[in-house]
Design a protein around this motif. Sequence first.
Motif, PDB file in Angstrom:
ATOM      1  N   PHE A   1       6.029   6.731   4.422  1.00  0.00           N
ATOM      2  CA  PHE A   1       6.957   5.920   3.733  1.00  0.00           C
ATOM      3  C   PHE A   1       6.230   5.347   2.515  1.00  0.00           C
ATOM      4  CE2 PHE A   1       9.384   6.412   7.475  1.00  0.00           C
ATOM      5  CZ  PHE A   1      10.412   7.068   6.914  1.00  0.00           C
ATOM      6  N   ASP A   2       4.843   5.226   2.373  1.00  0.00           N
ATOM      7  CA  ASP A   2       4.225   4.608   1.235  1.00  0.00           C
ATOM      8  C   ASP A   2       3.778   5.458   0.407  1.00  0.00           C
ATOM      9  OD1 ASP A   2       4.215   2.070   2.281  1.00  0.00           O
ATOM     10  OD2 ASP A   2       2.334   2.366   3.554  1.00  0.00           O
TER      11      ASP A   2
ATOM     12  N   ILE B   1      -6.575  12.814  -5.101  1.00  0.00           N
ATOM     13  CA  ILE B   1      -6.627  11.815  -5.943  1.00  0.00           C
ATOM     14  C   ILE B   1      -5.145  10.933  -6.125  1.00  0.00           C
ATOM     15  CG2 ILE B   1      -6.457  11.540  -8.490  1.00  0.00           C
ATOM     16  CD1 ILE B   1      -8.116  14.046  -8.841  1.00  0.00           C
ATOM     17  N   HIS B   2      -4.045  11.781  -5.868  1.00  0.00           N
ATOM     18  CA  HIS B   2      -2.808  10.888  -5.773  1.00  0.00           C
ATOM     19  C   HIS B   2      -2.849   9.836  -4.548  1.00  0.00           C
ATOM     20  CE1 HIS B   2       1.580  10.181  -4.651  1.00  0.00           C
ATOM     21  NE2 HIS B   2       1.334  10.167  -3.637  1.00  0.00           N
ATOM     22  N   ASN B   3      -3.560  10.457  -3.361  1.00  0.00           N
ATOM     23  CA  ASN B   3      -3.719   9.391  -2.370  1.00  0.00           C
ATOM     24  C   ASN B   3      -4.551   8.132  -2.576  1.00  0.00           C
ATOM     25  OD1 ASN B   3      -1.813  10.864  -0.455  1.00  0.00           O
ATOM     26  ND2 ASN B   3      -3.510  11.462   0.619  1.00  0.00           N
TER      27      ASN B   3
ATOM     28  N   GLN C   1      -3.515   4.406  -2.727  1.00  0.00           N
ATOM     29  CA  GLN C   1      -4.193   3.291  -1.734  1.00  0.00           C
ATOM     30  C   GLN C   1      -4.989   2.274  -2.232  1.00  0.00           C
ATOM     31  OE1 GLN C   1      -6.419   6.405   0.568  1.00  0.00           O
ATOM     32  NE2 GLN C   1      -4.855   6.068   2.278  1.00  0.00           N
ATOM     33  N   ILE C   2      -5.322   2.431  -3.521  1.00  0.00           N
ATOM     34  CA  ILE C   2      -6.120   1.269  -4.197  1.00  0.00           C
ATOM     35  C   ILE C   2      -5.175   0.428  -4.899  1.00  0.00           C
ATOM     36  CG2 ILE C   2      -8.270   2.424  -4.158  1.00  0.00           C
ATOM     37  CD1 ILE C   2      -7.848   3.103  -7.380  1.00  0.00           C
TER      38      ILE C   2
ATOM     39  N   ARG D   1       2.500   3.827 -13.943  1.00  0.00           N
ATOM     40  CA  ARG D   1       3.755   3.976 -14.363  1.00  0.00           C
ATOM     41  C   ARG D   1       4.635   5.122 -13.572  1.00  0.00           C
ATOM     42  NH1 ARG D   1       5.475   8.516 -16.877  1.00  0.00           N
ATOM     43  NH2 ARG D   1       3.340   9.281 -17.194  1.00  0.00           N
ATOM     44  N   LEU D   2       3.981   6.181 -13.201  1.00  0.00           N
ATOM     45  CA  LEU D   2       4.401   7.110 -12.354  1.00  0.00           C
ATOM     46  C   LEU D   2       4.897   6.872 -11.096  1.00  0.00           C
ATOM     47  CD1 LEU D   2       2.491  10.448 -12.973  1.00  0.00           C
ATOM     48  CD2 LEU D   2       4.743   9.934 -13.808  1.00  0.00           C
ATOM     49  N   PHE D   3       4.328   5.912 -10.258  1.00  0.00           N
ATOM     50  CA  PHE D   3       4.745   5.262  -8.979  1.00  0.00           C
ATOM     51  C   PHE D   3       5.551   4.248  -9.151  1.00  0.00           C
ATOM     52  CE2 PHE D   3       0.024   5.994  -7.424  1.00  0.00           C
ATOM     53  CZ  PHE D   3       0.391   7.020  -6.606  1.00  0.00           C
TER      54      PHE D   3
END
Length: 196
Positions: A6-7, A132-134, A138-139, A144-146
Motif C-alpha cells: 500500500f506504499d 529505481i522506482h522502489n 523508499q528514500i 512530482r510523480l508520486f
Amino acid sequence: MAVCDFDMIFRFVVVGWEGIAHDSRVLTETIRNPQHNFPMPPSEKYYLVDAAYTHTQGFMAPYRNVRYWLSDFRSGGKAVGKEEIFNQCHARLRNVIERAFGVVKARFPILKRMAPYSFTTQTKIVMTCFSIHNFLRQISVADRLFSEYDNEVELESDNANQNQNSTTSSFFAASDQEFMQQFRNQIANELFQVFS
C-alpha cells in the motif's frame, strides 16, 4: 506480473513472459516455478486481485457481474447491497497497483514502447525501472510523480480479463476457493453493516 504494497513499493516482479497470456496463467506458472520464489501470503492474509484471477486461498477477487470500477460508482451513484459495497472497497484498495504502475510508466517511457533490444536486455531494463522506482519511493524523495499519483486513478475496465481461465482455476483446490468465497461473504456482510 507484480505485487505491490500500500506504499506503492513493488515487493515482487516477474518479467520475461513472451507473447500474450492471460493474467491468471502468468500467476499460475509463476507459482509453479520454484525459481521465481513467489511470496505466497500467510494463511490469514491475501492479495487483492482483479477479476482476471481465481478467487482462492491467498487471492481475494471482487464479486463478478457486480459494479466494480470506480468510475461506475462516480457516474452511477452510491454502492447498493453488500456485493457492490465490497467491490467498491476492493477497487479503492486495489487502486494502489494502478497508481504504482502509473508512476513507473510515466517515469520510464521506454516501458510503453520498448526499444528493439535483445529479450534478455529488455527484461533487465524492466527490472531496473522497478528497482529505481522502489529506491525513490523508499528514500521518500519529494517527487512530482508520486504526488500526482497519490490519489485514486481510474481503473481501466478490461472485459477480456473478466473471464477466468478454467485450466487456471483447476490449479487451485476447490476447498480453497470455497473458503475464500465464505471469507469474502463475511467481509461483505460486515462492510454492509457499517456502510448501510
